[in-house]
Design a protein around this motif. Structure first.
Motif, short mmCIF file in Angstrom:
data_model
loop_
_atom_site.label_atom_id
_atom_site.label_comp_id
_atom_site.label_asym_id
_atom_site.label_seq_id
_atom_site.Cartn_x
_atom_site.Cartn_y
_atom_site.Cartn_z
N LYS A 1 0.84 -1.11 -0.18
CA LYS A 1 0.02 0.05 0.09
C LYS A 1 0.97 1.24 0.15
N GLN A 2 1.98 1.06 0.84
CA GLN A 2 2.78 2.39 0.71
C GLN A 2 3.57 2.75 -0.46
N ALA B 1 -0.62 2.92 -3.17
CA ALA B 1 -1.44 3.98 -2.63
C ALA B 1 -1.36 4.37 -1.30
N PRO B 2 -0.48 5.30 -1.20
CA PRO B 2 0.14 5.75 0.12
C PRO B 2 -1.15 6.72 0.72
N ASN B 3 -1.96 7.50 -0.16
CA ASN B 3 -2.78 8.61 0.27
C ASN B 3 -4.28 8.07 -0.11
N GLU B 4 -4.59 6.65 -0.43
CA GLU B 4 -5.99 6.24 -0.86
C GLU B 4 -6.16 5.06 -0.35
N ASP C 1 -6.72 1.15 5.88
CA ASP C 1 -7.32 1.91 4.67
C ASP C 1 -7.45 0.88 3.51
#
Length: 402
Positions: A35-36, A39-42, A75
């Motif tokens: 994820k990092q 898609a770190p911000n979603e 998330d």
């Protein structure tokens, strides 16, 4: 994660868990790294694969709540599941037993129903959810046409029972859930043609009167509900192995209003069989490096006249390698989708590019799932750590869609 044509994820069948504890530990170890990177911000979705044993454990209310809390904290969300392999999928000989138990059995039906109850509890509001599954059974288990047709009918009736459950869930909650049949080499359904013919001539014929009576609806409405809750899982590797015309398959599905539940983004091995005797021998040797004992690696050979020869596994094909008038081999070995050249061999990456272009121009599904599950049995020269490998795969899809 949300991309321009739907939701993109990876299938957790890459992890070698036999039970929920092992599955969850693998997720906790690998998912945050992926994820990092991706898609770190979603939010990032998960294509959850559970064995029968893991599904029994995750049905526990406290265990399920713990997992839902972990999803929120990280998330993450679950919108698709892989319900094809029922038992162990790594560190054992899987081969044709990936179909065991098949759709003729109550075990397969009950396992799939259990998965849908789990998905129902995990699915984000407003999203549709799908579970991919076996193409009824393994065709070579049935030695004559009568046994084959009886198995197909028994499997279809069990699938109709599941569709009835999905209709009830939709009525009660508004959630749209669909079972996604995944054709693959040597399944009872192994091609787009066979899936469409089965859908029209078996599923609709048997299912319409059963659901008409069960739900007190018209035959037309029953057919609509079947098409809503039973879809195709478009595994690109499997369709590429059969040299299928992706555009033609999708056009016929659209014309007949049969849905695609998800794309499984995966690549097979291929090579043109040409050159000198020494060059052909080198190609054969290259294929031999992929001859491992865990999974079936069916081969489909393309003859110069356009006809196909199907081999149930790589060893049988290798024995027949010197057959004349062969133009190309394709083998059912899920190789990294981000790699096109593998020594003297290639991947069917171009098929993925073609399908994603069709999806981009006219989206036909909301679910896209990378499904390269063979990391542990790949030749050493193309192995990478799991989290890095999956990140590479997802990034390649994102770039291709963009």
């Amino acid at each position: 994660m949300k991309v321009n044509t739907g939701h993109l994820t990876y299938c957790t069948n890459i992890h070698a868990g036999k039970n929920w504890e092992e599955d969850f530990n693998a997720l906790k170890q690998n998912f945050p790294v992926i994820k990092q990177t991706i898609a770190p911000n979603e939010p990032l979705g998960l294509g959850l694969r559970l064995s029968n044993e893991a599904s029994l454990e995750l049905r526990n209310e406290e265990t399920l709540l713990q997992f839902k809390q972990w999803l929120t904290e990280n998330d993450a969300y679950v919108f698709t599941m892989n319900g094809f392999p029922y038992g162990d999928f790594h560190h054992t000989v899987v081969k044709e037993h990936v179909h065991t138990p098949d759709w003729t059995t109550d075990e397969r039906k009950d396992y799939t129903i259990r998965l849908f109850h789990i998905l129902k509890a995990l699915l984000p509001q407003g999203m549709d959810g799908g579970i991919s599954t076996s193409p009824l059974s393994y065709r070579h288990w049935f030695k004559n046409e009568v046994d084959f047709n009886n198995a197909k009918e028994a499997a279809t009736l069990n699938i109709i029972t599941v569709i009835g459950l999905l209709m009830t869930i939709h009525q009660e909650t508004g959630q749209l859930l669909h079972l996604d049949i995944e054709p693959e080499p040597d399944g009872i359904l192994e091609t787009g043609r066979e899936f469409i013919d089965w859908f029209e001539n078996d599923l609709l014929v048997l299912g319409t009167p059963i659901l008409t009576e069960q739900f007190n609806i018209s035959t037309q409405d029953a057919a609509v509900h079947i098409k809503k809750h039973l879809c195709l899982c478009y595994d690109v590797c499997h369709f590429a192995i059969g040299y299928e015309n992706h555009e033609a398959v999708l056009a016929e599905l659209e014309q007949k209003e049969i849905g695609v539940g998800k794309i499984q983004i995966s690549a097979a091995l291929k090579a043109d069989i040409k050159g000198s005797i020494a060059e052909k021998l080198a190609i054969k040797t290259s294929f031999s490096t992929f001859n491992e004992s865990t999974y079936l690696h069916q081969v489909v050979a393309l003859k110069k006249d356009g006809s196909l020869i199907r081999y149930p596994d790589l060893p049988q094909a290798l024995e027949d390698f010197d057959l004349e008038n062969i133009e190309q081999w394709r083998s059912h070995f899920h190789v990294p989708i981000s790699i096109k050249e593998i020594g003297l061999l290639q991947s069917t990456q171009d098929d993925i590019t073609t399908l994603l272009e069709l999806q981009k121009n006219k989206p036909f599904t909301n679910h896209l799932e990378v499904e390269t599950y063979t990391w542990e049995v790949l030749p050493e020269q193309i192995k990478l750590p799991i989290a890095q490998s999956i990140s590479n795969e997802l990034n390649w899809v994102i770039d291709t869609l963009a």
